[in-house]
Enzyme design. Sequence first.
Site, mmCIF file in Angstrom:
data_model
loop_
_atom_site.group_PDB
_atom_site.id
_atom_site.type_symbol
_atom_site.label_atom_id
_atom_site.label_comp_id
_atom_site.label_asym_id
_atom_site.label_seq_id
_atom_site.Cartn_x
_atom_site.Cartn_y
_atom_site.Cartn_z
ATOM 1 N N THR A 87 4.378 -6.172 21.822
ATOM 2 C CA THR A 87 3.577 -5.199 21.071
ATOM 3 C C THR A 87 2.164 -5.726 20.851
ATOM 4 O O THR A 87 1.175 -5.088 21.216
ATOM 5 C CB THR A 87 4.243 -4.928 19.695
ATOM 6 O OG1 THR A 87 5.572 -4.519 19.937
ATOM 7 C CG2 THR A 87 3.505 -3.847 18.920
ATOM 8 N N VAL A 88 2.058 -6.922 20.249
ATOM 9 C CA VAL A 88 0.731 -7.479 19.954
ATOM 10 C C VAL A 88 0.085 -7.988 21.247
ATOM 11 O O VAL A 88 -1.103 -7.760 21.498
ATOM 12 C CB VAL A 88 0.846 -8.610 18.913
ATOM 13 C CG1 VAL A 88 -0.493 -9.309 18.719
ATOM 14 C CG2 VAL A 88 1.351 -8.049 17.580
ATOM 15 N N LYS A 96 3.199 -17.204 12.627
ATOM 16 C CA LYS A 96 3.261 -17.800 11.280
ATOM 17 C C LYS A 96 4.471 -18.699 11.099
ATOM 18 O O LYS A 96 4.413 -19.693 10.382
ATOM 19 C CB LYS A 96 3.236 -16.710 10.208
ATOM 20 C CG LYS A 96 4.216 -15.601 10.391
ATOM 21 C CD LYS A 96 3.515 -14.270 10.511
ATOM 22 C CE LYS A 96 4.339 -13.367 11.404
ATOM 23 N NZ LYS A 96 4.188 -11.971 11.169
ATOM 24 N N GLY A 138 -2.418 -9.744 9.084
ATOM 25 C CA GLY A 138 -2.551 -8.849 10.249
ATOM 26 C C GLY A 138 -3.986 -8.764 10.742
ATOM 27 O O GLY A 138 -4.497 -9.695 11.352
ATOM 28 N N ILE A 166 -6.710 -8.326 8.781
ATOM 29 C CA ILE A 166 -7.712 -8.659 7.754
ATOM 30 C C ILE A 166 -8.287 -10.048 8.041
ATOM 31 O O ILE A 166 -7.530 -10.974 8.345
ATOM 32 C CB ILE A 166 -7.056 -8.695 6.344
ATOM 33 C CG1 ILE A 166 -6.286 -7.403 6.077
ATOM 34 C CG2 ILE A 166 -8.083 -8.941 5.257
ATOM 35 C CD1 ILE A 166 -5.454 -7.444 4.804
ATOM 36 N N GLY A 188 6.058 -0.508 15.074
ATOM 37 C CA GLY A 188 5.709 -1.853 15.565
ATOM 38 C C GLY A 188 5.267 -2.802 14.467
ATOM 39 O O GLY A 188 4.570 -3.774 14.737
ATOM 40 N N GLU A 227 9.110 -7.606 12.261
ATOM 41 C CA GLU A 227 9.358 -8.773 13.108
ATOM 42 C C GLU A 227 10.497 -8.458 14.075
ATOM 43 O O GLU A 227 11.273 -7.533 13.861
ATOM 44 C CB GLU A 227 9.763 -9.963 12.232
ATOM 45 C CG GLU A 227 8.674 -10.469 11.321
ATOM 46 C CD GLU A 227 7.439 -10.916 12.075
ATOM 47 O OE1 GLU A 227 7.530 -11.874 12.848
ATOM 48 O OE2 GLU A 227 6.384 -10.295 11.900
ATOM 49 N N LYS A 266 3.406 -16.745 5.309
ATOM 50 C CA LYS A 266 1.983 -16.402 5.136
ATOM 51 C C LYS A 266 1.433 -17.038 3.870
ATOM 52 O O LYS A 266 0.282 -17.493 3.842
ATOM 53 C CB LYS A 266 1.826 -14.881 5.088
ATOM 54 C CG LYS A 266 2.152 -14.206 6.420
ATOM 55 C CD LYS A 266 2.315 -12.714 6.240
ATOM 56 C CE LYS A 266 2.560 -12.012 7.566
ATOM 57 N NZ LYS A 266 2.974 -10.624 7.407
ATOM 58 N N GLY A 305 0.853 -4.407 12.921
ATOM 59 C CA GLY A 305 0.599 -3.389 13.945
ATOM 60 C C GLY A 305 -0.164 -3.986 15.120
ATOM 61 O O GLY A 305 -0.838 -5.010 14.988
HETATM 62 N N1 HSE Z 1 6.196 -8.160 10.306
HETATM 63 C C1 HSE Z 1 4.901 -8.484 9.808
HETATM 64 C C2 HSE Z 1 4.550 -7.543 8.673
HETATM 65 C C3 HSE Z 1 3.912 -8.389 10.926
HETATM 66 O O1 HSE Z 1 5.218 -6.514 8.556
HETATM 67 O O2 HSE Z 1 3.648 -7.828 7.901
HETATM 68 C C4 HSE Z 1 2.545 -8.876 10.595
HETATM 69 O O3 HSE Z 1 2.534 -10.221 10.250
#
Ligand code: HSE
Length: 383
Positions: free
Chosen positions: A14-15, A92, A121, A123, A174, A177, A192, A289
């Site tokens: 996805t990413v 992470k 994400g 930011i 999306g 995880e 995080k 996303g």
């Molecule tokens: N699964 C993580 C979330 C993805 O929903 O924040 C982004 O780190």
Amino acid sequence: MKKPMKIALLGLGTVGFGVYEFIQAHKDLELACAMSLVVPEGVTCPIVADIETILRDETIDTVVEVIGGLHPAYEFVTGALRAHKNVVTANKLLIAAHYRELVTLAGENGVSLRCTAAAGGGIPWLTSLERTAAQEPITRISGIMNGTTNYILDTMHRTGSSFADALSQAQQLGYAERNPADDLNGADIRRKLVISSNIAYGCVLDEAEVVTEGIEHITGADIAAFKRLNRVCKLIAASRRLENGVAAYIEPALMPPSMPESAIPQNYNLISLTGEHIGKQSFYGQGAGRYPTAYNILQDCLDVSRGVSGFYTDRLNEAHVDNSSIRRQYYVRVSGMDKWLQEKVDKILDYGMITKEVSVPEIHGWLKQRRRTDPGCFIASLR
Ligand code: HSE
């Protein structure tokens, strides 16, 4: 004219596919090759089958890792750093688990290690934290740092949708995880918080010491009870610098509508730092996303190509977690009373109850025991 930075991209999920599109469209970056088990339609760059090909290729400056998971990402990233290649990653799990080793390895090999997409994400949170921490003592971090759980809580609050339906929507979009349990049980947001706290306070926290409660046990009936209390439930990560160590914990929290966190919709994150002189600063944007995450990876690549080196900090002081000074009232929903609750209860609601002020280690310690006989019980602190 400066030659474009040559990148090897590990992962086209996805990413990864978002990163692929961004790199292909950028004149200062060149995608030398990608490595992925699944290759989406439309990918035209060379696909290599093994990491050694990439590590041996002296023309490749930077490895972008978006495979996720611990293995083989750990072997690939450490291999790349040892081969004197910069690494940009969104992983992470890997960074939180091997923080000291990876930061040290990047320093020893004179290369960059950047992971801005790993927290927040899209930011620019870690880069802002880096700039602030370089000259301002940071005393606190707190906020919403997981898009999937925010999407679920927001959807349940707004539409009355079930937990399962909201989770399935978040997965389709999306945000979740590969193993969504990591979002729901708080493991993702804990990683995080660890990375952010390490950068903010110049320390190295052990993830296992961070008390963590997620939202996997929340029900529609809990949400209805929060509405009657005029509160909004959010999954909050928080840490504070202490004289000796760090307070750090993750828990669902019931926010009054006047707090900015209450208004955060969908997959958005709101993360704040507090500096000794500057007070509180907050950062808002999509926390999960394809394109938001790929955006931060692209920005990291551009920073590296402009000469940003090393990690966000080189301070690696050992520190332990101590949450004993944090005290709050809690919403508790259980299937029956017990001795501890009887002593601590302040108010019985028509659904659930509110405790007197208790410390974070006390309630989380009780919860752990309680789960053995009451697996679906749920707590949330009152803010
Ligand atoms: N699964 C993580 C979330 C993805 O929903 O924040 C982004 O780190």
